[in-house]
Design a protein around this motif. Structure first.
Motif, short mmCIF file in Angstrom:
data_model
loop_
_atom_site.label_atom_id
_atom_site.label_comp_id
_atom_site.label_asym_id
_atom_site.label_seq_id
_atom_site.Cartn_x
_atom_site.Cartn_y
_atom_site.Cartn_z
N ASP A 64 -9.64 0.10 -9.20
CA ASP A 64 -8.99 0.14 -7.90
C ASP A 64 -8.16 1.42 -7.80
N TRP A 65 -8.36 2.19 -6.72
CA TRP A 65 -7.62 3.43 -6.47
C TRP A 65 -7.93 4.49 -7.54
N GLN A 66 -8.28 5.68 -7.10
CA GLN A 66 -8.31 6.88 -7.94
C GLN A 66 -9.24 6.75 -9.15
N HIS A 77 -5.95 0.61 -12.19
CA HIS A 77 -5.71 1.55 -11.09
C HIS A 77 -5.55 2.95 -11.69
N GLN A 102 2.60 1.73 -3.28
CA GLN A 102 1.69 2.18 -4.33
C GLN A 102 1.42 3.67 -4.22
N TYR A 130 0.84 -1.21 0.00
CA TYR A 130 0.00 0.00 0.00
C TYR A 130 0.87 1.25 0.00
N ARG A 150 -6.88 2.63 4.93
CA ARG A 150 -6.07 3.01 3.77
C ARG A 150 -6.59 4.31 3.18
N HIS A 153 -2.09 0.59 -14.67
CA HIS A 153 -1.99 1.52 -13.55
C HIS A 153 -1.27 2.77 -14.03
N SER A 200 -11.72 4.30 -3.92
CA SER A 200 -11.82 5.45 -4.83
C SER A 200 -12.84 6.42 -4.27
N THR A 252 -6.34 7.00 0.30
CA THR A 252 -5.85 7.00 -1.08
C THR A 252 -6.07 8.35 -1.74
#
Length: 639
Positions: free
Chosen positions: A382-384, A360, A289, A286, A450, A327, A407, A452
């Motif tokens: 996943d993420w953002q 990602h 990333q 994490y 987490r 990503h 997200s 982000t």
């Protein structure tokens, strides 16, 4: 310049149609902006590495199969000279220099977020007339291979049948010493010297070695059998074909299959981190990333330099990890009209980065009109996930259909059919779900450990960080089909969440605390004009809804190969189940990011077309199709 490549050619030729090159790489070493490379009928066993970049949308370098001709690029080599060892087990001994500096029978499936490997697996593979074998860990296991009838899905906690039980008896094993690679395989009675037997040799089929090879078009090829490595978001992400940290690729009209891990890559490159969690072991993945995002930004990650790819009209199947992966490098891209299936069903290895499409940092990515089925997971963002629109896709027969994780939005999910028993994993906030059909359970969770990143609208610039508090979601005009024995269909899991931002703010500020108050108070949700059938459960504060707990729609997705049909029944009063057309002006802004639901260019969006691109009216029903009616429906939705 138009270059031509043919199996009758020579790399000492001039590359014209009458005097073609023998290899695609010879043309790729010469093609410059504005050039086209046309490849003629045949199997080309090479890793195509474009040397020069295009300069703009109008000065691309195009690689294409000749019209009406079947052109195959393979990462494998055909192998003869097999020796019978015993029974149905054969072996071949190959000198190591045959593989160059990349031996897939020495390289293992390895890296960050790879959670479980029951036995060490390698990047090699063996194919008998195109059928991919299973690797076993010892010679003894070759002789009496166990036929696998089921496997365990670590995410859904379900035991599921193996996709092709007969395939599991075809197994291989390898030994590598300083001089040779010895491959053993159980061919189950076939003579490998009389059949087509191939082994993985090359990492990729079409992938530049250098980054920044922009504006490349690749169209019309079959590409297969590449020893692609595990591609998490914290490592280099090479695919069977990919852009390698570039801008403006078009990958279209291709047939792509049998990538060991990922097929199409529009993702990250090595310099911003490469398996540091696994190699260094000093910080969680994490953390690495998080760092990779800032590292990429320092190195010029922006809309002007990276992304804006188009991936369309491809058929992608039989890959071990992903059909499409990315990503950071996937930003501002468009993915549409692809048929993706049989992804990660061999289950030789398991990790957290497996899906038909796994992205990602999907900033302003448009994912629409795709058919995704028979995958371990259909679509995972996943993420953002910000400015992204998931629209008019058909997902069915997946272990899970859609997963949006950590997200903050805004992102829009509209006019999709999510037809699997497990329709949605929502560990995010800031989403809008409009005019979808959900036929499976929906799981909603917070993530308070987490934090982000989120971004300035339509930009890669980081604006801040946030935890996922749950809520801040919008559900309008959706159709929910329950099923006997299946819990969690509907929006009832938002019980206790306020129905307006004003109510949320009032409760937060009554607590007389700063961040602790926001952690303890549920975010608002905006849920209205949805229809719930056959036991699907509504949100308690939904004002305008339709609920018929006893009506069974007999929902079914009928897959006839090139064509797919939606079959269902709807109650007599279905013509009354009408939902307001949603748009930028009607969808409440996202709280954390403080942003509106907009098109990628910043203009207003309107959800005024259904799954089949038919224009909606104020009298259109809820759900993804204008032509749904009371009674029996049988509607072609693909083909």
């Amino acid at each position: 310049m138009d270059y031509h490549v043919a199996k009758t050619g020579s790399d000492q030729a001039t590359g014209t149609k009458d005097d073609p090159f023998l290899t695609i790489n010879q043309a790729a070493s010469l093609a410059i902006p504005g050039d086209t490379v046309t490849v003629h009928e045949g199997v080309y066993r090479e890793w195509v590495k474009p040397r020069y970049k295009g300069l703009s949308e109008h000065r691309r370098i195009t690689y294409q199969a000749a019209e009406g001709e079947h052109v195959v690029i393979k990462g494998s080599e055909e192998i003869k000279n097999w020796e019978l060892v015993e029974g149905t087990v054969w072996k071949v001994v190959i000198p190591n220099p045959f593989f160059g500096d990349y031996n897939p029978y020495l390289e293992t499936v390895f890296g960050d977020w790879l959670v479980t490997v029951e036995e060490i697996k390698h990047l090699g593979d063996v194919y008998l007339n195109g059928l991919s074998f299973y690797e076993v860990s010892s010679y003894e296991k070759l002789k009496n291979p166990e036929v696998r009838t089921e496997t365990y899905d670590h995410w859904t906690r379900q035991v599921i049948p193996v996709h092709n039980q007969d395939q599991t008896k075809y197994v291989w094993y390898s030994e590598v010493d300083h001089q040779n690679t010895t491959i053993y395989a159980n061919f189950q009675g076939a003579d490998p010297n009389q059949e087509l037997v191939e082994i993985n040799v090359r990492r990729s089929c079409f992938y530049p070695e250098e980054t920044g090879i922009d504006y490349i078009t690749v169209r019309g090829f079959e590409m297969a059998q590449a020893a692609t490595p595990w591609s998490p978001p914290t490592a280099d992400q090479p695919g069977l074909i990919g852009a390698n940290w570039s801008k403006g690729w078009i990958i279209e009209n291709n047939l792509i299959h049998d990538a060991k891990c990922s097929a199409i890559s529009i993702g990250k490159e090595k310099s911003t981190g490469h398996h540091y969690r696994t190699v260094r072991r000093d910080k969680p993945g994490y953390q690495y990333q998080l760092e990779s995002v800032f590292d990429a930004e320092r190195k010029g990650w922006s809309k002007e330099t990276i992304g804006s790819h188009i991936v369309r009209n491809n058929t992608i199947y039989d890959c071990g990890q992903n059909g499409i992966v990315g990503h950071l490098g996937c930003v501002f891209s468009e993915i549409y009209d692809n048929h993706i299936y049989n992804i990660a069903l061999k289950r030789e290895f398991y990790g957290h980065e497996i899906a038909g499409i796994k992205l990602h940092a999907a900033i302003d990515v448009q994912i629409h009109h795709n058919r995704i089925h028979n995958c371990s997971l259909g679509l995972w963002l996943d993420w953002q996930t910000q400015g992204t629109r998931i629209s008019k896709n058909i997902l069915y027969k997946n272990n899970r259909d859609l997963f949006v994780e950590v997200s903050h939005g805004p992102y829009l999910v509209d006019n999709n059919i999510l037809g699997s028993d497990y329709a949605l994993d929502n560990i995010a906030q800031g989403g809008a779900y409009v005019n979808n059909l959900f036929a499976g359970k929906m799981v909603h969770r917070k993530e308070l450990k987490r934090s982000t990143q989120y971004h300035l609208p339509h930009s890669t610039k980081v604006a801040g960080f946030a935890l996922v508090y749950g809520g801040d979601d919008r559900f309008y005009n959706n159709l929910y089909f329950g099923k006997a024995g299946l819990e969690g269909v509907g929006t009832a899991h938002y019980k206790g969440y306020p129905s307006s931002l004003e109510k949320y703010i009032e409760v937060v500020h009554e607590m007389n605390a700063d961040h602790a108050a926001f952690d303890r108070v549920e975010q608002p949700v905006y849920i209205d004009q949805n229809a719930y059938l056959n036991g699907a459960d509504p949100y308690e504060n939904e004002a305008d809804k339709w609920v018929d707990p006893d009506f069974d729609p007999n929902f079914e997705i009928i897959d006839q190969g090139d064509q797919v049909f939606l079959s269902c029944e709807l109650p007599e009063n279905f013509d009354q189940m009408i939902g307001q057309i949603q748009s930028t002006s009607t969808l409440p802004r996202v709280r954390i990011v403080d942003a509106q639901f907009e098109s990628p260019d910043g203009s207003d969006l309107v959800v005024d077309q259904d799954l089949l691109d038919q224009v909606r009216s104020d009298e259109s029903p809820v759900g993804p199709l204008n032509n749904l009616t009371a009674g029996k429906n049988n509607i072609k939705i693909w083909g």
